[in-house]
Motif scaffolding. Sequence first.
Motif, PDB file in Angstrom:
ATOM      1  N   MET A  44       0.836  -1.200   0.000  1.00 50.71           N
ATOM      2  CA  MET A  44       0.000   0.000   0.000  1.00 50.71           C
ATOM      3  C   MET A  44       0.872   1.251   0.000  1.00 50.71           C
ATOM      4  O   MET A  44       0.546   2.246  -0.659  1.00 50.71           O
ATOM      5  CB  MET A  44      -0.938  -0.006   1.212  1.00 50.71           C
ATOM      6  N   GLU A  45       1.979   1.202   0.708  1.00 49.37           N
ATOM      7  CA  GLU A  45       2.902   2.333   0.740  1.00 49.37           C
ATOM      8  C   GLU A  45       3.432   2.637  -0.665  1.00 49.37           C
ATOM      9  O   GLU A  45       3.488   3.796  -1.074  1.00 49.37           O
ATOM     10  CB  GLU A  45       4.066   2.023   1.684  1.00 49.37           C
ATOM     11  N   ASP A  46       3.798   1.606  -1.410  1.00 53.39           N
ATOM     12  CA  ASP A  46       4.265   1.804  -2.786  1.00 53.39           C
ATOM     13  C   ASP A  46       3.142   2.332  -3.666  1.00 53.39           C
ATOM     14  O   ASP A  46       3.351   3.215  -4.497  1.00 53.39           O
ATOM     15  CB  ASP A  46       4.826   0.506  -3.362  1.00 53.39           C
ATOM     16  N   TRP A  47       1.939   1.791  -3.497  1.00 59.06           N
ATOM     17  CA  TRP A  47       0.789   2.251  -4.271  1.00 59.06           C
ATOM     18  C   TRP A  47       0.524   3.744  -4.026  1.00 59.06           C
ATOM     19  O   TRP A  47       0.316   4.503  -4.956  1.00 59.06           O
ATOM     20  CB  TRP A  47      -0.443   1.430  -3.914  1.00 59.06           C
ATOM     21  N   ASP A  48       0.521   4.146  -2.752  1.00 56.48           N
ATOM     22  CA  ASP A  48       0.292   5.554  -2.414  1.00 56.48           C
ATOM     23  C   ASP A  48       1.359   6.444  -3.048  1.00 56.48           C
ATOM     24  O   ASP A  48       1.054   7.534  -3.540  1.00 56.48           O
ATOM     25  CB  ASP A  48       0.278   5.750  -0.902  1.00 56.48           C
TER      26      ASP A  48
END
Length: 62
Positions: A44-48
Amino acid sequence: MADEERWTAAHAMTNFDDLLERVVTTCKPVFIVGERNSAVLISMEDWDSIQEKLRPRSPPDL
């Protein structure tokens, strides 16, 4: 990418909790390859981070 990690769809489904933990802790995508389709799992951190980079920026005076 020579060091990319690939999982079969069956292996990913059977070991999803381990796969999810691996993606989150290593911050590296995992390629999931099925017979008909393929996908990439990222944290999710990479997606954000990707979304933030793609989001259009408003001019400073607006």
